[in-house]
Motif scaffolding. Structure first.
Motif, PDB file in Angstrom:
ATOM      1  N   GLY A  47      -7.693  -0.922   0.243  1.00 25.46           N
ATOM      2  CA  GLY A  47      -8.311  -0.620   1.528  1.00 25.46           C
ATOM      3  C   GLY A  47      -8.327   0.876   1.789  1.00 25.46           C
ATOM      4  N   GLU A  48      -8.851   1.243   2.952  1.00 25.16           N
ATOM      5  CA  GLU A  48      -9.021   2.653   3.283  1.00 25.16           C
ATOM      6  C   GLU A  48      -7.761   3.341   3.769  1.00 25.16           C
ATOM      7  N   ARG A  49      -6.898   2.629   4.471  1.00 19.79           N
ATOM      8  CA  ARG A  49      -5.758   3.260   5.130  1.00 19.79           C
ATOM      9  C   ARG A  49      -4.473   2.492   4.874  1.00 19.79           C
TER      10      ARG A  49
ATOM     11  N   ALA B   1      -0.781   5.886  -0.799  1.00 20.36           N
ATOM     12  CA  ALA B   1      -2.191   5.762  -0.405  1.00 20.36           C
ATOM     13  C   ALA B   1      -3.072   5.509  -1.616  1.00 20.36           C
ATOM     14  N   SER B   2      -2.762   6.156  -2.724  1.00 16.28           N
ATOM     15  CA  SER B   2      -3.592   5.968  -3.919  1.00 16.28           C
ATOM     16  C   SER B   2      -3.438   4.562  -4.500  1.00 16.28           C
TER      17      SER B   2
ATOM     18  N   SER C 134      -1.165   0.873   6.418  1.00 17.98           N
ATOM     19  CA  SER C 134      -0.766   0.326   7.715  1.00 17.98           C
ATOM     20  C   SER C 134       0.438   1.111   8.240  1.00 17.98           C
TER      21      SER C 134
END
Length: 64
Positions: free
Chosen positions: A33-35, A28-29, A37
């Motif tokens: 983007g925010e999320r 994630a880091s 997939s």
């Protein structure tokens, strides 16, 4: 010094879950983007997706 009456026992399931959470945090880091997939989460968690019915369901399709 404190002495515990019960021996310290390693919980392998908990350690595996902690490792998977760590892998997801690292992914994630590094994500743009925010999320992440669903495909990227499956890749990080090493979930195999195929057309037969013997595989683990994808993360986005989990019902519970």
């Amino acid at each position: 010094m404190v002495t515990l009456g019960a021996p310290v026992v390693s919980d392998h399931v908990a350690l595996a879950e902690i490792e998977l959470c760590g892998e997801l945090m690292i992914a994630a880091s590094a994500a743009i983007g925010e999320r992440l997939s669903a495909d990227r989460i499956d890749e990080v968690l090493d979930v195999k997706v195929s057309t037969d019915r013997t595989t683990v369901p994808r993360q986005g399709h989990h019902q519970g």
